[in-house]
Design an enzyme around this catalytic site. Sequence first.
Site, mmCIF file in Angstrom:
data_model
loop_
_atom_site.group_PDB
_atom_site.id
_atom_site.type_symbol
_atom_site.label_atom_id
_atom_site.label_comp_id
_atom_site.label_asym_id
_atom_site.label_seq_id
_atom_site.Cartn_x
_atom_site.Cartn_y
_atom_site.Cartn_z
ATOM 1 N N GLN A 98 7.322 -10.446 -4.140
ATOM 2 C CA GLN A 98 6.412 -10.371 -5.286
ATOM 3 C C GLN A 98 6.593 -9.069 -6.058
ATOM 4 O O GLN A 98 6.548 -9.050 -7.283
ATOM 5 C CB GLN A 98 4.962 -10.502 -4.811
ATOM 6 C CG GLN A 98 3.946 -10.518 -5.932
ATOM 7 C CD GLN A 98 4.079 -11.741 -6.822
ATOM 8 O OE1 GLN A 98 4.530 -12.788 -6.369
ATOM 9 N NE2 GLN A 98 3.684 -11.615 -8.064
ATOM 10 N N GLU A 99 6.768 -7.980 -5.340
ATOM 11 C CA GLU A 99 6.842 -6.662 -5.979
ATOM 12 C C GLU A 99 8.129 -6.457 -6.773
ATOM 13 O O GLU A 99 8.098 -5.993 -7.902
ATOM 14 C CB GLU A 99 6.718 -5.557 -4.925
ATOM 15 C CG GLU A 99 5.324 -5.376 -4.371
ATOM 16 C CD GLU A 99 4.351 -4.786 -5.378
ATOM 17 O OE1 GLU A 99 4.787 -4.139 -6.350
ATOM 18 O OE2 GLU A 99 3.144 -4.986 -5.195
ATOM 19 N N SER A 100 9.266 -6.767 -6.160
ATOM 20 C CA SER A 100 10.536 -6.391 -6.792
ATOM 21 C C SER A 100 11.566 -7.506 -6.853
ATOM 22 O O SER A 100 12.642 -7.307 -7.400
ATOM 23 C CB SER A 100 11.159 -5.218 -6.019
ATOM 24 O OG SER A 100 11.574 -5.659 -4.728
ATOM 25 N N TYR A 186 -1.926 -11.556 -8.359
ATOM 26 C CA TYR A 186 -1.048 -10.953 -7.354
ATOM 27 C C TYR A 186 -1.443 -11.417 -5.952
ATOM 28 O O TYR A 186 -0.598 -11.843 -5.166
ATOM 29 C CB TYR A 186 -1.148 -9.433 -7.464
ATOM 30 C CG TYR A 186 -0.348 -8.675 -6.432
ATOM 31 C CD1 TYR A 186 0.983 -8.350 -6.662
ATOM 32 C CD2 TYR A 186 -0.931 -8.283 -5.230
ATOM 33 C CE1 TYR A 186 1.718 -7.652 -5.713
ATOM 34 C CE2 TYR A 186 -0.197 -7.594 -4.279
ATOM 35 C CZ TYR A 186 1.118 -7.275 -4.521
ATOM 36 O OH TYR A 186 1.838 -6.592 -3.578
#
Length: 196
Positions: A98-100, A186
């Site tokens: 999800q982050e990168s 998120y």
Amino acid sequence: MCHRMMQAGRLAAGVALVVSAASVQAASFYAGVSADGRLVVAEQPMQGLHAFHPDPLREEERRPQVGRGDASRWHALLRQVAEEVGIEAALLQAVVQQESGFNPRAVSPAGAAGLMQLMPATARRFGVRDRFDPAQNLRGGARYLAWLLHHFDQDLDLALAGYNAGEGSVRRYGNRVPPFAETQAYVSAVRRRYAR
């Protein structure tokens, strides 16, 4: 004033071209207009240039699809770090995705960097010297996630919200997921990835 507007127009047009090319590789770059009106683009920061991040890697709909090969490159390290800090590898993988999108060079518009998108203060807090070093970044982010889980009594939603918006935001809203659209999206997205 007219000269400045022309320079701004040239910069915008030039940046649009560079963004369309750079976004394919999701690379950050620096651009500006020289004293003689030429567009200057660089891969490293330089005086008078502004940073551009073609792919912010925060919005689900703009996230590049990650192939099996990309994720598998980090599989062994993910498992090792998850075991070291005492969290599930599947959870750590969901957060990294999800982050990168498993891009160790990813940089957000806010300045978060690396696989787990660490801000400078968070990196320092968890002993990360080089946010672009995948092992350091992953360990720092995993330690922060483990800390958040402990801090919020193993409440996964609150830990994820804290990772996205900061633990202070979660506390300010009475230990609930803050009413920020990005944070709520998120938490849902990471939970879906984790469930898979």
